[in-house]
Design an enzyme around this catalytic site. Structure first.
Site, short mmCIF file in Angstrom:
data_model
loop_
_atom_site.label_atom_id
_atom_site.label_comp_id
_atom_site.label_asym_id
_atom_site.label_seq_id
_atom_site.Cartn_x
_atom_site.Cartn_y
_atom_site.Cartn_z
N CYS A 1 0.81 -1.22 0.00
CA CYS A 1 0.00 0.00 0.00
C CYS A 1 0.84 1.27 0.00
O CYS A 1 0.29 2.37 -0.04
CB CYS A 1 -0.95 -0.02 1.19
SG CYS A 1 -1.88 -1.55 1.22
N HIS B 1 -3.10 7.88 6.03
CA HIS B 1 -3.24 6.54 5.47
C HIS B 1 -4.66 6.04 5.79
O HIS B 1 -5.33 5.51 4.92
CB HIS B 1 -2.17 5.61 6.05
CG HIS B 1 -2.15 4.26 5.44
ND1 HIS B 1 -2.04 4.06 4.08
CD2 HIS B 1 -2.26 3.01 5.98
CE1 HIS B 1 -2.06 2.75 3.82
NE2 HIS B 1 -2.21 2.11 4.94
N GLU C 1 -1.81 5.12 13.77
CA GLU C 1 -1.45 6.31 12.99
C GLU C 1 -1.71 7.58 13.80
O GLU C 1 -0.91 8.52 13.78
CB GLU C 1 -2.26 6.34 11.68
CG GLU C 1 -1.87 7.50 10.79
CD GLU C 1 -2.48 7.42 9.38
OE1 GLU C 1 -3.32 6.54 9.13
OE2 GLU C 1 -2.09 8.26 8.56
N LYS D 1 -9.74 7.76 1.78
CA LYS D 1 -10.11 6.36 1.50
C LYS D 1 -11.58 6.12 1.83
O LYS D 1 -12.19 5.18 1.32
CB LYS D 1 -9.25 5.39 2.32
CG LYS D 1 -7.82 5.25 1.81
CD LYS D 1 -7.09 4.12 2.52
CE LYS D 1 -5.68 3.93 1.99
NZ LYS D 1 -4.73 4.96 2.45
N HIS E 1 -9.72 1.88 -0.68
CA HIS E 1 -8.28 1.64 -0.55
C HIS E 1 -7.80 0.97 -1.84
O HIS E 1 -8.02 -0.22 -2.05
CB HIS E 1 -8.00 0.75 0.65
CG HIS E 1 -6.54 0.67 1.01
ND1 HIS E 1 -5.55 1.09 0.15
CD2 HIS E 1 -5.90 0.25 2.13
CE1 HIS E 1 -4.37 0.91 0.72
NE2 HIS E 1 -4.55 0.41 1.93
N PHE F 1 1.41 -2.90 4.54
CA PHE F 1 1.70 -4.24 5.02
C PHE F 1 3.17 -4.53 4.75
O PHE F 1 3.73 -4.11 3.73
CB PHE F 1 0.86 -5.28 4.26
CG PHE F 1 -0.52 -5.52 4.84
CD1 PHE F 1 -0.95 -4.89 5.99
CD2 PHE F 1 -1.39 -6.40 4.20
CE1 PHE F 1 -2.22 -5.13 6.51
CE2 PHE F 1 -2.65 -6.65 4.72
CZ PHE F 1 -3.07 -6.01 5.87
#
Lengths: 406, 84
Positions: A164, A296, A307, A328, A333, A392
């Site tokens: 990502c 994010h 975050e 998002k 996403h 990830f």
């Protein structure tokens, strides 16, 4: 060579929110999410129902049949976005510039939908063979290669695949190549198209997809919503852009990277902190100078709290009045394309003086104690903004953008 | 009294973490046994295959102890049997 300022002179987008820059901005600025039932795949056997897909997409409107056959949907999106970006920039690609232009794209999954279709032939339909174009359609660098071939760009061309964070890494690399004088122009961004049954089943098994919608930083958030699309940018030295009278949409002024070295899927707070700090250092900015963060913000329980913690740690009391949103919640996403879509949202926000909201917002999670822009865009002119990607694999990439000079 | 379902589930959990079954009790917490998020989804995947059940994401998020896992599986097996 001294560092050069890097101007964004072109932008192109296709995603669930719109098929071009203007449609994207119309949706973002009105806080209108594009999350709905998944259409292109039989979802009877899936635990989740919703996604953020490009509705009514017709490849024939963009490519002839011969060309379409070579292009997985993710590469089509890359090419469509690149065409719009180059047109938007108004740049004339001379033979010399073609040699000194980089194409850097991001994609996490490449054309795995094509691979999935090939494997249906092989394993389910027992056809004992797979379509001969499966490999060229599947390779993750297909988007970069097709952009290079269509535009005749013969400079450094490659693809970054860091889940990502792919697009933020690709944009950061392109930014540095232009800044350091390695190339005179870059076309960079990313794309993704993960809507095929095999990929959706794999995401289902990860148990991070929301059964309804995406509501980052909310107490009742239930996970992410997959999206698709692509965004590409034309980056040029600021002086060169000025000299040719280009419209400058904004600048990239900093890029920071880090790794968590912790866990493949569980977020850590330390890595994001270090990548944000590295980006600020690169931009030679203090935390107080940042006026907006495009987070994010996946909408998973793990990411958002982590975050928020990272933002609090870096920005301290400034975070009390530092607007944050996760777009998002609207475009889903888009994995390896996410950073590019969010870069588009951030650049447009700085240009327009209007910060897009986190849509679908209900109640703030006390663990995400930030100034989250809720449901409605906030009119605020800011000079600098961050856009973060925390992938990830614990790979983090943060970009710093600057509004165009007034 | 021996509970075959407990024994079976503990066997799967023990296998997942490569530890002797007798080190796992009904009140053991999954975190204490060393299960991280990937271990949990992988083990739930095994349990779904073994017992031919489907465990919802929301349900997975509530699993804290071995007992939670066993009772969750038992309820789903009972529901499946009732609908058979």
């Amino acid at each position: 060579m001294p560092r050069r300022r890097v101007a964004i002179t072109g932008m192109g987008v296709i995603c669930a929110l719109g098929r071009n820059r203007q449609e994207l901005w119309d949706a973002l600025s009105s806080g209108r999410p594009a999350i709905g039932p998944i259409e292109s795949v039989d979802i009877e056997d899936l635990r989740f129902r919703n996604g953020a897909q490009v509705r009514g997409y017709d490849p024939a409107a963009h490519f002839d049949d011969n060309r379409s056959a070579l292009l997985d949907r993710f590469a089509q999106f890359a090419l469509i976005a690149a065409r719009e970006a180059v047109q938007d920039s108004g740049v004339q690609l001379t033979p010399e510039l073609r040699e000194n232009t980089a194409v850097i794209t991001g994609s996490s999954m490449g054309g795995q939908s094509s691979q999935d279709a090939g494997f249906v032939d092989l394993y389910r339909l027992d056809r004992h063979r797979v379509h001969p174009l499966t490999i060229p359609r599947t390779m993750a660098n297909a988007g970069a290669s097709h952009i290079s071939m269509e535009l005749g760009v013969v400079g450094p061309t490659y693809t970054v695949s860091t889940a990502c964070s792919s697009s933020n890494h690709s944009l950061g690399q392109a930014f540095r190549m232009v800044r350091d004088g390695e190339v005179e122009m870059a076309i960079a961004g990313g794309s993704e198209a993960p809507f095929s049954l095999g990929i959706l089943k794999a995401w289902e098994a990860m148990r991070v997809i929301s059964s309804d919608t995406c509501r980052p930083f909310c107490k009742d958030r239930r996970g992410m919503i997959l999206g698709e699309g692509g965004a590409m940018f034309v980056l040029e030295p600021w002086e060169a852009a000025r000299a040719r009278g280009a419209r400058i949409r904004g600048e990239i002024v900093g890029f920071g990277m880090s790794a968590d070295a912790y866990h493949l899927t569980q977020p850590a707070v330390d890595g994001p902190i270090r990548s944000i700090r590295a980006a600020l250092r690169d931009a030679e900015l203090s935390p107080q100078e940042i006026g907006y963060i495009n987070a994010h913000g996946t909408g998973t329980s793990g990411n958002d709290a982590c975050e928020a913690n990272a933002i609090r740690t870096v920005f301290g009391r400034h975070a009390d009045s530092l607007p944050v949103s996760s777009t998002k919640s609207m475009h889903g996403h888009a994995l390896g394309g996410a950073g590019a879509l969010e870069a588009a949202a951030t650049v447009l926000a700085l240009q327009e003086g209007l910060l897009p909201p986190t849509a679908n917002f209900t109640t703030l999670d006390p663990e995400c104690d930030l100034d989250v822009i809720q449901n409605q865009a906030r009119k605020l002119r800011v000079e600098y903004a961050l856009s973060s990607s925390f992938a990830f694999g614990g790979l983090n990439a943060v970009l710093v953008f600057r509004a165009p000079a007034a | 009294m021996s509970d075959p379902l407990f024994d079976e589930v503990i066997g799967i959990l023990a296998e997942a973490k490569r530890r002797p079954p007798d080190t796992i009790s009904p009140d053991s917490s999954l975190v204490e046994l060393g299960f991280d998020s990937l271990d949990v989804i992988t083990t739930v995947f095994e349990l779904e295959s073994k017992f031919k059940i489907s465990i919802s994401d929301d349900h997975v998020r509530t699993l804290r102890t071995v007992r939670d896992v066993v009772e969750g599986v038992r309820t789903l097996i009972d529901e499946k049997t009732a609908h058979a």
